[in-house]
Design a protein around this motif. Sequence first.
Motif, PDB file in Angstrom:
ATOM      1  N   CYS A  93      -2.594  21.909  13.370  1.00 35.45           N
ATOM      2  CA  CYS A  93      -1.838  20.655  13.350  1.00 35.45           C
ATOM      3  C   CYS A  93      -1.486  20.244  11.922  1.00 35.45           C
ATOM      4  O   CYS A  93      -0.364  19.798  11.649  1.00 35.45           O
ATOM      5  N   CYS A  94      -2.449  20.390  10.999  1.00 30.83           N
ATOM      6  CA  CYS A  94      -2.171  20.090   9.593  1.00 30.83           C
ATOM      7  C   CYS A  94      -1.065  20.989   9.050  1.00 30.83           C
ATOM      8  O   CYS A  94      -0.153  20.533   8.339  1.00 30.83           O
ATOM      9  N   VAL A  98      -6.147   8.034  15.343  1.00 29.26           N
ATOM     10  CA  VAL A  98      -7.016   8.289  14.188  1.00 29.26           C
ATOM     11  C   VAL A  98      -7.043   9.776  13.841  1.00 29.26           C
ATOM     12  O   VAL A  98      -6.951  10.153  12.667  1.00 29.26           O
ATOM     13  N   ILE A  99      -7.152  10.627  14.858  1.00 26.29           N
ATOM     14  CA  ILE A  99      -7.195  12.074  14.603  1.00 26.29           C
ATOM     15  C   ILE A  99      -5.863  12.564  14.040  1.00 26.29           C
ATOM     16  O   ILE A  99      -5.834  13.412  13.130  1.00 26.29           O
ATOM     17  N   VAL A 100      -4.757  12.058  14.579  1.00 23.92           N
ATOM     18  CA  VAL A 100      -3.442  12.439  14.044  1.00 23.92           C
ATOM     19  C   VAL A 100      -3.354  12.049  12.574  1.00 23.92           C
ATOM     20  O   VAL A 100      -2.893  12.834  11.731  1.00 23.92           O
ATOM     21  N   MET A 101      -3.785  10.839  12.239  1.00 24.72           N
ATOM     22  CA  MET A 101      -3.723  10.384  10.852  1.00 24.72           C
ATOM     23  C   MET A 101      -4.650  11.207   9.964  1.00 24.72           C
ATOM     24  O   MET A 101      -4.360  11.424   8.785  1.00 24.72           O
ATOM     25  N   LEU A 102      -5.759  11.682  10.535  1.00 25.78           N
ATOM     26  CA  LEU A 102      -6.657  12.554   9.766  1.00 25.78           C
ATOM     27  C   LEU A 102      -5.945  13.853   9.397  1.00 25.78           C
ATOM     28  O   LEU A 102      -6.037  14.306   8.239  1.00 25.78           O
ATOM     29  N   THR A 103      -5.239  14.452  10.359  1.00 21.55           N
ATOM     30  CA  THR A 103      -4.493  15.681  10.049  1.00 21.55           C
ATOM     31  C   THR A 103      -3.400  15.405   9.025  1.00 21.55           C
ATOM     32  O   THR A 103      -3.110  16.251   8.172  1.00 21.55           O
ATOM     33  N   ILE A 122      -3.495  13.107   6.603  1.00 23.37           N
ATOM     34  CA  ILE A 122      -4.120  12.948   5.287  1.00 23.37           C
ATOM     35  C   ILE A 122      -4.463  14.301   4.682  1.00 23.37           C
ATOM     36  O   ILE A 122      -4.226  14.549   3.488  1.00 23.37           O
ATOM     37  N   VAL A 123      -5.004  15.201   5.511  1.00 26.88           N
ATOM     38  CA  VAL A 123      -5.331  16.542   5.014  1.00 26.88           C
ATOM     39  C   VAL A 123      -4.058  17.278   4.599  1.00 26.88           C
ATOM     40  O   VAL A 123      -4.019  17.952   3.562  1.00 26.88           O
ATOM     41  N   ALA A 124      -3.006  17.164   5.406  1.00 23.33           N
ATOM     42  CA  ALA A 124      -1.741  17.835   5.091  1.00 23.33           C
ATOM     43  C   ALA A 124      -1.149  17.303   3.787  1.00 23.33           C
ATOM     44  O   ALA A 124      -0.638  18.076   2.964  1.00 23.33           O
ATOM     45  N   GLU A 125      -1.227  16.003   3.585  1.00 21.10           N
ATOM     46  CA  GLU A 125      -0.729  15.414   2.338  1.00 21.10           C
ATOM     47  C   GLU A 125      -1.562  15.876   1.146  1.00 21.10           C
ATOM     48  O   GLU A 125      -1.056  16.026   0.041  1.00 21.10           O
ATOM     49  N   SER A 126      -2.841  16.141   1.396  1.00 25.08           N
ATOM     50  CA  SER A 126      -3.736  16.544   0.312  1.00 25.08           C
ATOM     51  C   SER A 126      -3.520  17.996  -0.094  1.00 25.08           C
ATOM     52  O   SER A 126      -3.731  18.354  -1.258  1.00 25.08           O
ATOM     53  N   ILE A 127      -3.130  18.846   0.868  1.00 20.96           N
ATOM     54  CA  ILE A 127      -2.923  20.277   0.582  1.00 20.96           C
ATOM     55  C   ILE A 127      -1.525  20.666   1.061  1.00 20.96           C
ATOM     56  O   ILE A 127      -1.370  21.266   2.132  1.00 20.96           O
ATOM     57  N   PRO A 128      -0.487  20.326   0.299  1.00 20.77           N
ATOM     58  CA  PRO A 128       0.878  20.572   0.763  1.00 20.77           C
ATOM     59  C   PRO A 128       1.394  21.990   0.528  1.00 20.77           C
ATOM     60  O   PRO A 128       2.545  22.282   0.840  1.00 20.77           O
ATOM     61  N   ILE A 147       5.380  12.435  15.684  1.00 15.39           N
ATOM     62  CA  ILE A 147       4.171  13.154  16.100  1.00 15.39           C
ATOM     63  C   ILE A 147       3.178  12.191  16.760  1.00 15.39           C
ATOM     64  O   ILE A 147       2.585  12.496  17.795  1.00 15.39           O
ATOM     65  N   LEU A 148       3.001  11.023  16.159  1.00 16.08           N
ATOM     66  CA  LEU A 148       2.112  10.016  16.735  1.00 16.08           C
ATOM     67  C   LEU A 148       2.539   9.635  18.147  1.00 16.08           C
ATOM     68  O   LEU A 148       1.720   9.553  19.072  1.00 16.08           O
TER      69      LEU A 148
END
Length: 469
Positions: free
Chosen positions: A167-168, A382-387, A389-395, A202-203
Amino acid sequence: MFKKLNYLSLFQFLSNVSDGVGAFRSREVIYMKEQSQLDFESGKDKDDNDGHYQASHPTSYLDTMLHIFRGNIGSGLLAMGDAFKNGGIIFSPIMTAIIGIICVHAQHLLLNCSEEMYRETKRPKPPGFADTVSLVFQYGPVRLRPLASTMRIMVNTFLCITQLGFCCIYIVFIGNNIKMICDQYGVEISLSVHMIIVIFPILLACMVRNLKYLTPFSTIANVLMAVGVGVVLYEAAQDLPSVDSRTYLAEWQQLPLYFGTAIYAFEGIGLVLPLKNEMRKPEQFQKPLGVLNVGMAAVGSVFISMGFLGYLKWGDDVAGSLTLNLPQGKVLSSVVQGLIALVMLLTYPLQFYVPICISWPGLRKRLSPNGLVAKELAYRAVIVMLTFIVAESIPELGLFISLVGAISSTALALMFPPLIQLVHEAHRNRLSAFLITKNCIIILLGVFIFTTGTYESMTAIVSFFRKGS
């Protein structure tokens, strides 16, 4: 890339089953009967259910072959050019074929253990991935039996990591392709902003709790993916340079990145159990010329072709997705990039369904019965937003795919199957020197890819951020 679930496990690609689950990639497909899904959504799911159910409409040899293709052709395929860059133009095709053979062999090990546990325990239906691992330990050597519950949790954890990793990757993938299109038409916005925009649809899609309503999107995604892959292959095959212009064998520091991406692409182990259980004649699945061997041979050939042509065509400039290497300024390139981005957008909620099925039931039991639907929707958000945040962190798409492949796909595809065979055969006094040696080699290969791939991926990601700053 799978994937990518038990897993409860992921979803069915279904073209002719109205009450099944449609999915695009993976390794990770889950076949759920209508009533079973209703039970999950209403809170009546059973504790011993790991998500695999026999379909009510059995499939033929060709149907199942099509599902094999649909389940393995995805973002991992489009990343094979980047994998070959990290492996070398000569090394990568040979090693990809070897990895494919090992992964298919591991799938056979899982299928055999599942079948034996099904017979020995006289269960009403064949066990899924996590259930098989748990049962092998539960009915294995006495000293290992207390580990049964832990092993189930480990498999489900890796399945959740794998699926959420997909998903990320999809968020980064969609953002990169949309940015490429916008840049071509003078709308230059940062990748982060594109991913922020993408998260809203996506949300909304992930608020759909009933898989039946997502099934049509699977069919659309499959058609669009076929068109996109065809165009990418065509462009990659044009005006090819000499093989001598490419690196034959990459430096050893790059090889773990190759292994991580290759395992990500091949990790379809969560798909095999539900596909076999759904067949009209399940015995056709594991024959020498059965669905699994023939289907994965074809899939492996496509992977090698895409990786070889992609790296040969674009060399060190090959991107984490070959769609990003399509000629800029062409309408066809923009159309393909848009189609593939739409495919990933449609596929996200299907991959997302698996970790929700695994994690939500346990959480739900700890909550008050009032407003459970609203609480589930909030949990999904919450889980969607978690993915996100991770995606934004490792683009960086290529490094992200390699990291997910090294961490979770390796464990599922290479470590658990030979391990459970060793445990199963040990209790029945059927261990041989050959079996022990062979399985230990596969497990050690998995450990090697897990450790080196994770380390090199994280190191490359840190280096990427340092350059950016």
